[in-house]
Motif scaffolding. Structure first.
Motif: not given
Lengths: 258, 302
Positions: A235-240, A245-248
């Motif tokens: 996964l790459e991108g904006e922290v928020g 995504k990670v919690i999902g």
């Protein structure tokens, strides 16, 4: 007492490595260089012994390589080594551990060092051979992977790190060689006055041609990234967005989050 | 192809990694014999000859003498390769044997390929393929890289004796420090690696561990730097763990670390270096700055 510490200059390990033209090692363009981390512990331990022994001891630092390795040598001098030997070899990366050891041996045999320190391995090549090969070729007593070192009355007490947190303790008579593991000590940062003092210390430059007589015994045929093992999600991108995504994914794949 | 495998004992016990040597020789298609400095009360299951020297007499760490024993067996068998595990025993002894035999050594092999042996380099981020230019070769293999052989067979044992004076005297073992943190029992471990930057940042990692009801782990550089106590160290020289969730924060993934955590059920790695070797074992690699991502994740979880 004559002490020697052998150091290597390596790229920062955070670098992106690309194969060079021959495809057998990395391209040196755009790399930042530093002293091999294991060797920093070796220098620190050698400097501590030099301080313990006072004026009766002399500590030489040795490095093999192109002109850029002088930077690493200067750091060791600023940490407290007395003098330096730079073995000039623009093609050091093409040498195998056997040849590197032979070069050090050719120099050390004449100098008759009582105690030699090396890192247990380099961060880039990682063969963990050079120190032991030097010891064997010179007929020195040798212990590897030190996380503890003390010296008294001609005897080195070496604490070796074994698997599972166990240590092995051995005593060695001089002349000897020890290879240093991470965590052996806390390497000092050179202070500004010591950096200034180091500028006056001798760096003897020796061309490698006079020291190397051995052919390579191992040949590198390819340098490449490891084959990617499938399965992992990147996964790459904006922290928020990443956090959501990670919690999902954690809710879906683990029983930890509900 | 003939190989001589050098097994390993510690404090009177045969180490399990000895079966990885047999597995490696199987993949190599080599006919093999083994040399052990151990005891006949603990022999591996093995179809072949074991040259056995008594560790009670020879000592478990006595490199000059072990080297001499190996050279004697090499003289008898004339093997093409002499194989060690790449462990504190193997990497200490292998170059001594290579020096005596004036032959190539290839260190920490992770795979056998058509062109030679594959080894790791650049902190395990890259690989090299290496072949020997000498008739005989000393090899060390990475722990965990090759399959463990089935425990089958009965060895034929030949006793060895030798005497060598040594300039090294083995004093004894020091046990591992007592653990005040038992990471093996934790369901969640959140590990701080060098990428957290400084000691003052460790509480940020600890806060995520707490938010998930887990324990704080640490990689070796973080422990060596004194940021986290050794009792939290995960890896070959620390604790081996397999929690339900392992989150590696700024851990590059040295092989010694991976060996201690790769059996975790689900592994998340947070690293700004997309090529870091931790990515090889991670189920989820988040390419981000640890000190930006972790506080944001913790806040969202609370």
């Amino acid at each position: 007492m004559k002490l020697l510490v052998c150091i290597k200059q390596v790229p920062d390990m955070e670098s992106r490595f690309k194969p060079n033209g021959s495809g057998t090692w990395f391209d040196e363009a755009d790399l930042a260089w530093r002293m091999n981390e294991y060797d920093e512990y070796a220098v620190e331990e050698a400097v501590r012994l030099r301080e313990q022994l006072g004026e009766s001891a002399e500590l030489t630092v040795l490095s093999i390589g192109p002109d850029r390795v002088v930077e690493a040598i200067k750091k060791a001098l600023a940490m407290g080594a007395d003098r330096a030997v730079h073995i000039q070899d623009p093609a050091v990366a093409d040498k195998d551990p056997w040849q590197i050891a032979s070069i050090i041996v050719a120099h050390a045999r004449e100098q008759q060092y009582d105690l030699i320190f090396t890192g247990m391995q380099s961060q880039d090549r990682g063969s963990a051979q050079v120190g032991v090969l030097v010891a064997e070729q010179l007929g020195l007593s040798c212990a590897t992977t030190l996380v503890g070192f003390s010296y008294e009355n001609g005897i080195v007490t070496a604490k070796r790190e074994l698997e599972g947190g166990i240590k092995g303790v051995a005593r060695l008579r001089l002349p000897a060689l020890v290879t240093c593991q991470l965590g052996l000590n806390v390497p000092r940062y050179p202070t500004l006055p010591n950096i200034m003092k180091a500028k006056k210390k001798e760096i003897a430059a020796l061309p490698v041609d006079g020291l190397l007589a051995e052919p390579a015994v191992a040949v590198t045929t390819s340098f490449h990234p490891p084959a990617k093992k499938g399965g992992g999600v990147v996964l790459e991108g904006e922290v928020g967005v990443l956090v959501d995504k990670v919690i999902g994914i954690l809710k879906e794949k683990t029983a930890i989050l509900r | 192809m003939k190989s001589l495998l050098i097994g390993e004992y510690r404090e009177g016990r045969l180490l399990d990694t000895t079966y990885e040597l047999i597995g490696f020789a199987g993949q190599l298609g080599a006919e093999s014999a083994m040399l052990l400095v151990g005891s006949d009360s603990q022999l591996p299951a093995f179809n072949g000859t074991i040259y056995l020297a008594d560790a009670g007499v020879c000592g478990e760490y006595n490199p000059d003498l072990h080297k001499q024993l190996i050279l004697e067996v090499v003289g008898k068998l004339n093997p093409d390769c002499i194989v060690f595990m790449h462990t504190s025993y193997g990497w200490d002894l292998a170059p001594r044997v290579a020096a005596a035999l004036k032959c190539a050594q290839i260190s920490e092999i992770v795979a056998i390929t058509d062109n030679g042996f594959e080894v790791g380099c650049c902190n395990a981020k890259m690989r090299r393929t290496v072949r020997s230019a000498t008739g005989r070769t000393v090899l060390t293999i990475q722990a965990g890289a090759f399959p463990v052989a089935g425990r089958e067979g009965t060895p034929c044992v030949e006793q060895l004796t030798t005497a060598v004076t040594s300039t090294l005297e083995f004093v004894g073992y020091e046990p591992a420090e007592a653990k005040d943190v038992d990471l093996a029992k934790a369901d969640v471990i959140v590990t701080a690696g060098r990428g957290v930057g400084k000691k003052e940042n460790v509480p940020v990692i600890q806060a995520l561990a707490k938010a998930l009801g887990g324990e704080l782990g640490a990689s070796r550089p973080v422990v060596d730097a004194g940021w986290v106590d050794h009792s939290h160290q995960v890896g070959t020289t620390g604790q081996t763990v397999s929690p339900k969730l392992y989150i590696a924060c700024g851990v590059s993934g040295a092989i010694q670390h991976l060996a201690g955590m790769k059996k975790s059920d689900f592994i998340v790695a947070i690293n700004k270096d997309k090529d870091a070797p931790i990515g090889e074992v991670a189920d989820l690699l988040v390419v981000a700055d640890v000190m930006q991502f972790v506080p944001a994740l913790t806040a969202k979880l609370q």
